[in-house]
Write an enzyme that holds these catalytic residues in place. Structure first.
Site, mmCIF file in Angstrom:
data_model
loop_
_atom_site.group_PDB
_atom_site.id
_atom_site.type_symbol
_atom_site.label_atom_id
_atom_site.label_comp_id
_atom_site.label_asym_id
_atom_site.label_seq_id
_atom_site.Cartn_x
_atom_site.Cartn_y
_atom_site.Cartn_z
ATOM 1 C CG ASP A 38 11.981 -24.797 8.814
ATOM 2 O OD1 ASP A 38 10.775 -25.004 9.030
ATOM 3 O OD2 ASP A 38 12.383 -24.198 7.784
ATOM 4 C CE1 TYR A 60 3.406 -29.760 12.017
ATOM 5 C CE2 TYR A 60 4.583 -27.700 11.628
ATOM 6 C CZ TYR A 60 4.460 -29.073 11.438
ATOM 7 O OH TYR A 60 5.396 -29.745 10.687
ATOM 8 C CE LYS A 83 6.904 -32.695 13.265
ATOM 9 N NZ LYS A 83 6.699 -34.103 12.769
#
Ligand code: NAD
Ligand code: DAU
Length: 349
Positions: free
Chosen positions: A131, A156, A160
């Protein structure tokens, strides 16, 4: 056979254990065994003919191509990633290498393999995302749904997001049967104690400070890991190729609430000899740079289309988790030696 990447990590190992407890289709686990990979998580599968481990990197194109042609999996489930936000702030390079380049190489190998399959052969590529790619919410904002634009805020989450875009493009451009899931914060057994919940349990029992970043009012939507595994199995089985599915625990809590609840459970289950509460160990520390304030998942799509709902409440899941850590101190001791100490000294200096 299914190919699971990153199956020695927290969610991947729970997924393999969960899969083999529901299913006889064998699992091939490809994992590079970074600091986060731990084969002890899968020790109960020793001698199980349905399980095979291969030590290797998802970015190793020839290794992956060889595995795909030898084992002919019906699906690839990609859990392999660098997953810790704080580590991505200290050093983003590994995140770019694995999360972006690694996913790209895996997609390329999967595309070549899928193109070579006879027509009608079953194949799916399921990419596990987060999320965090949606960015941060204010208290009154609606939860993230599958249409929420991507606004990643950390190295990060940016890495993603990049991998999710590549996965999406392989469907639109090549027609590859891909699926993506975006889940909220998982918790449960085998969670590496660099992440909030296992770190707090470990530090509490060691008599160390329980570090709260900033004011502790940041909100996460906690999902019990076995509920997540169940959702992944459901998406693999019945999800529509090209679609994304949000998976959440319906459990929004502030970090301070989570840490206080952990202290209360530990006070009850493992009272301190001096009679004081573990909550006296709570220590406010410097906030994480760029810290996202709130995440929340709108999980209506997976609920309505695939009939999935989380089985655990936060209260039941967190109690199971604390019990697991109390019963598995040998596991904790094993993973908190060596490099772990070096990380903790650097992060909480
Ligand atoms: P983890 O860090 O515990 O495990 C990652 C695993 O991937 C480790 O076993 C590691 O050895 C392996 N790995 C790393 N680089 C690799 C490479 N190049 N090739 C092969 N293996 C490699 O992570 P996790 O918490 O289990 O997360 C799994 C996936 O779920 C990740 O993609 C993560 O982004 C996503 N996710 C995690 C959470 C969460 O709360 N933990 C929430 C949302 C999404
Ligand atoms: O939302 C999904 C994401 O959840 C996953 O994509 C990531 O892989 C996973 O690591 C997790 O990210 P978070 O940053 O939310 O998890 P973490 O456990 O690191 O932190 C949870 C919250 O607790 C966050 O607001 C930061 C805070 N925190 C964390 C640590 C380690 C503290 O206050 N103190 C700490 O010492």
């Amino acid at each position: 056979m299914i190919l699971v990447t990153g199956g020695a990590g927290f969610i991947g190992s729970n997924f393999i254990l969960d899969w083999l407890s529901h299913n006889d289709e064998p699992v091939l686990n490809l994992d590079a065994l970074t600091y986060a990979g731990n084969l002890h998580n899968l020790a109960s599968l020793k001698g199980d003919p349905r399980y095979t481990f291969v030590h290797g990197n998802i970015a190793d194109a020839s290794l992956v191509a060889g595995l795909l042609s030898r084992h002919a999996p019906t699906a690839i489930i990609n859990f392999a990633a660098e997953s810790h936000v704080d580590r991505s702030i200290h050093g983003p390079e590994d995140f770019i290498q694995t999360n972006i380049l690694g996913t790209f190489r895996l997609l390329e190998a999967a595309r070549a393999y899928w193109s070579s399959l006879p027509k009608g052969n079953a194949f799916r590529f399921l990419h596990i995302s987060t999320d965090e790619v949606f960015g941060t919410l204010s208290p009154a904002d609606p939860a993230f749904d599958e249409q929420t634009p991507y606004q990643p805020n950390s190295p990060y989450s940016a890495s993603k997001a990049a991998s999710d875009h590549l996965v999406r493009a392989y469907h639109h451009t090549y027609g590859m049967p891909v699926l993506t899931t975006n889940c909220s914060n998982n918790y449960g057994p085998y969670h590496f104690p660099e992440k909030l919940i296992p770190l707090v349990i470990h530090n509490a029992l060691q008599g160390r400070p329980l570090p709260i970043y900033g004011d502790g009012q940041q909100i996460r939507d906690w999902l019990y890991v076995r509920d997540h595994c169940n959702a992944v199995r459901r998406v693999l089985e019945a999800g529509e190729p090209g679609q994304t599915y949000n998976i959440g625990g319906l459990n929004e809590r502030t970090n301070l609430e989570v840490v206080t609840l952990l202290c209360d459970i530990l006070d009850e289950r493992r009272p301190k000899a001096d009679g004081t509460s573990y909550s006296h160990q709570i220590t406010y520390v410097t906030d994480r740079p760029g810290h996202d304030r709130r995440y929340a998942i709108d999980a209506r799509k997976i609920q309505e289309q695939l009939g999935w709902r989380p089985a655990e409440t936060f209260d039941s899941g967190i109690r199971k988790t604390v019990e697991w850590y109390l019963e598995n101190q040998a596991w904790v001791k094993d993973v908190t030696s060596g490099n772990y100490r070096h990380w903790i000294e650097k992060q909480y200096a």
